[in-house]
Design a protein around this motif. Structure first.
Motif, mmCIF file in Angstrom:
data_model
loop_
_atom_site.group_PDB
_atom_site.id
_atom_site.type_symbol
_atom_site.label_atom_id
_atom_site.label_comp_id
_atom_site.label_asym_id
_atom_site.label_seq_id
_atom_site.Cartn_x
_atom_site.Cartn_y
_atom_site.Cartn_z
ATOM 1 N N LYS A 30 0.882 -1.056 0.060
ATOM 2 C CA LYS A 30 -0.057 -0.095 -0.178
ATOM 3 C C LYS A 30 0.911 1.159 -0.077
ATOM 4 C CE LYS A 30 -1.748 -0.931 4.014
ATOM 5 N NZ LYS A 30 -1.210 -2.025 4.661
ATOM 6 N N ALA A 31 0.282 2.393 -0.261
ATOM 7 C CA ALA A 31 1.073 3.690 0.004
ATOM 8 C C ALA A 31 1.773 3.817 1.129
ATOM 9 C CB ALA A 31 0.149 4.788 -0.607
ATOM 10 N N GLY A 32 3.025 4.225 1.041
ATOM 11 C CA GLY A 32 3.818 4.256 2.455
ATOM 12 C C GLY A 32 4.239 3.237 2.932
ATOM 13 N N ASP A 33 4.113 1.954 2.608
ATOM 14 C CA ASP A 33 4.702 0.834 3.054
ATOM 15 C C ASP A 33 6.263 0.761 2.799
ATOM 16 O OD1 ASP A 33 2.325 -0.574 3.812
ATOM 17 O OD2 ASP A 33 2.364 -1.728 2.311
ATOM 18 N N THR A 34 6.739 -0.253 3.738
ATOM 19 C CA THR A 34 8.359 -0.298 3.504
ATOM 20 C C THR A 34 8.764 -1.506 3.205
ATOM 21 O OG1 THR A 34 8.325 1.215 5.539
ATOM 22 C CG2 THR A 34 10.373 -0.043 5.036
ATOM 23 N N LEU A 35 9.822 -1.713 2.403
ATOM 24 C CA LEU A 35 10.237 -2.900 1.723
ATOM 25 C C LEU A 35 11.472 -3.088 2.364
ATOM 26 C CD1 LEU A 35 9.950 -5.615 -0.082
ATOM 27 C CD2 LEU A 35 10.723 -4.248 -2.080
ATOM 28 N N ARG A 36 11.852 -4.096 3.239
ATOM 29 C CA ARG A 36 13.405 -4.054 3.630
ATOM 30 C C ARG A 36 14.129 -5.303 2.804
ATOM 31 N NH1 ARG A 36 15.853 -2.678 7.964
ATOM 32 N NH2 ARG A 36 13.761 -1.957 8.763
ATOM 33 N N LEU A 37 15.268 -4.915 2.187
ATOM 34 C CA LEU A 37 15.685 -5.682 1.229
ATOM 35 C C LEU A 37 16.877 -6.958 1.872
ATOM 36 C CD1 LEU A 37 16.785 -3.578 -1.727
ATOM 37 C CD2 LEU A 37 14.957 -5.141 -1.563
ATOM 38 N N ASP A 38 16.745 -8.146 1.639
ATOM 39 C CA ASP A 38 17.810 -9.033 2.222
ATOM 40 C C ASP A 38 19.092 -9.223 1.221
ATOM 41 O OD1 ASP A 38 16.155 -9.857 4.189
ATOM 42 O OD2 ASP A 38 15.109 -11.575 2.748
ATOM 43 N N VAL A 39 18.869 -8.612 -0.141
ATOM 44 C CA VAL A 39 20.007 -8.738 -0.867
ATOM 45 C C VAL A 39 19.688 -7.594 -1.692
ATOM 46 C CG1 VAL A 39 21.345 -10.081 -2.676
ATOM 47 C CG2 VAL A 39 20.284 -11.343 -0.833
ATOM 48 N N ASP A 40 21.034 -6.706 -1.984
ATOM 49 C CA ASP A 40 20.824 -5.550 -2.777
ATOM 50 C C ASP A 40 22.224 -5.402 -3.582
ATOM 51 O OD1 ASP A 40 22.794 -4.380 -0.955
ATOM 52 O OD2 ASP A 40 21.070 -3.097 -0.156
ATOM 53 N N PRO A 41 22.590 -4.534 -4.526
ATOM 54 C CA PRO A 41 23.585 -4.538 -5.064
ATOM 55 C C PRO A 41 24.686 -4.182 -4.288
ATOM 56 C CG PRO A 41 21.956 -3.256 -6.266
ATOM 57 C CD PRO A 41 21.531 -3.726 -5.119
ATOM 58 N N LYS A 42 24.831 -3.815 -2.919
ATOM 59 C CA LYS A 42 25.761 -3.581 -2.124
ATOM 60 C C LYS A 42 26.202 -4.727 -1.393
ATOM 61 C CE LYS A 42 24.520 1.210 -1.133
ATOM 62 N NZ LYS A 42 23.968 2.244 -0.029
ATOM 63 N N SER A 43 25.467 -5.952 -1.444
ATOM 64 C CA SER A 43 25.854 -7.048 -0.803
ATOM 65 C C SER A 43 25.874 -8.337 -1.676
ATOM 66 C CB SER A 43 24.788 -7.423 0.266
ATOM 67 O OG SER A 43 23.445 -7.402 -0.157
ATOM 68 N N PRO A 45 27.239 -11.054 -4.187
ATOM 69 C CA PRO A 45 28.306 -11.214 -4.887
ATOM 70 C C PRO A 45 28.634 -10.947 -6.379
ATOM 71 C CG PRO A 45 27.408 -13.056 -3.835
ATOM 72 C CD PRO A 45 26.396 -12.022 -3.788
ATOM 73 N N ALA A 46 27.396 -10.698 -7.148
ATOM 74 C CA ALA A 46 27.667 -10.310 -8.553
ATOM 75 C C ALA A 46 28.097 -8.841 -8.766
ATOM 76 C CB ALA A 46 26.277 -10.606 -9.378
ATOM 77 N N TRP A 47 27.806 -8.055 -7.810
ATOM 78 C CA TRP A 47 28.474 -6.917 -7.881
ATOM 79 C C TRP A 47 29.545 -6.431 -6.980
ATOM 80 C CZ3 TRP A 47 23.301 -7.626 -8.022
ATOM 81 C CH2 TRP A 47 22.323 -7.123 -9.315
ATOM 82 N N THR A 48 29.766 -7.020 -5.980
ATOM 83 C CA THR A 48 30.722 -6.923 -5.088
ATOM 84 C C THR A 48 32.041 -7.576 -5.182
ATOM 85 O OG1 THR A 48 30.060 -8.584 -3.384
ATOM 86 C CG2 THR A 48 29.017 -6.539 -3.229
ATOM 87 N N GLY A 49 31.799 -8.961 -5.945
ATOM 88 C CA GLY A 49 33.106 -9.940 -6.101
ATOM 89 C C GLY A 49 33.382 -10.480 -4.846
ATOM 90 N N VAL A 50 32.512 -10.327 -3.906
ATOM 91 C CA VAL A 50 32.905 -11.186 -2.742
ATOM 92 C C VAL A 50 32.099 -12.187 -2.393
ATOM 93 C CG1 VAL A 50 33.109 -10.994 -0.228
ATOM 94 C CG2 VAL A 50 34.008 -9.110 -1.763
ATOM 95 N N GLN A 51 32.323 -13.476 -2.329
ATOM 96 C CA GLN A 51 31.302 -14.661 -2.082
ATOM 97 C C GLN A 51 31.112 -14.714 -0.606
ATOM 98 O OE1 GLN A 51 29.885 -16.602 -4.068
ATOM 99 N NE2 GLN A 51 30.524 -15.618 -5.848
ATOM 100 N N ARG A 52 29.923 -14.724 0.048
ATOM 101 C CA ARG A 52 29.711 -15.034 1.297
ATOM 102 C C ARG A 52 28.422 -15.870 1.213
ATOM 103 N NH1 ARG A 52 26.549 -9.814 4.159
ATOM 104 N NH2 ARG A 52 24.783 -9.939 2.897
ATOM 105 N N MET A 53 28.307 -16.721 2.425
ATOM 106 C CA MET A 53 27.284 -17.767 2.389
ATOM 107 C C MET A 53 26.035 -17.190 3.118
ATOM 108 S SD MET A 53 27.463 -21.659 3.723
ATOM 109 C CE MET A 53 28.514 -21.959 2.661
ATOM 110 N N LEU A 54 24.902 -16.979 2.537
ATOM 111 C CA LEU A 54 23.654 -16.636 3.043
ATOM 112 C C LEU A 54 22.845 -17.824 3.543
ATOM 113 C CD1 LEU A 54 22.538 -13.943 0.551
ATOM 114 C CD2 LEU A 54 23.570 -13.419 2.741
#
Length: 77
Positions: A30-43, A45-54
């Motif tokens: 709905k309008a004003g809702d918040t979406l909290r990301l688990d994975v984004d371009p800052k975390s 591996p395709a963008w950071t080049g660092v592998q980590r296990m989620l």
């Protein structure tokens, strides 16, 4: 466009993994809702080049528990 067949397009807040926020338009929630990301371009591996296990929902722990004995041989007396 035909009226009544398209989803509502409104502004929501996106929260990145590092806590930064931004507003965007979306059909999510709905309008004003918040979406909290688990994975984004800052975390991701395709963008950071660092592998980590989620461990999403304990899947890694479940896998380790299930296959813990593979490759290990019991010592015979």
């Amino acid at each position: 466009m035909k009226p009544g067949i398209h989803p509502d397009y409104h502004e929501i807040t996106i929260i990145m993994t590092d806590g930064t926020e931004f507003k965007t338009n979306s059909c999510y929630g709905k309008a004003g809702d918040t979406l909290r990301l688990d994975v984004d371009p800052k975390s991701h591996p395709a963008w950071t080049g660092v592998q980590r296990m989620l461990d999403t929902g304990g899947q890694v722990a479940k896998f380790n528990k299930r296959f813990a004995g593979i490759g290990a041989r019991a010592a015979k007396k």
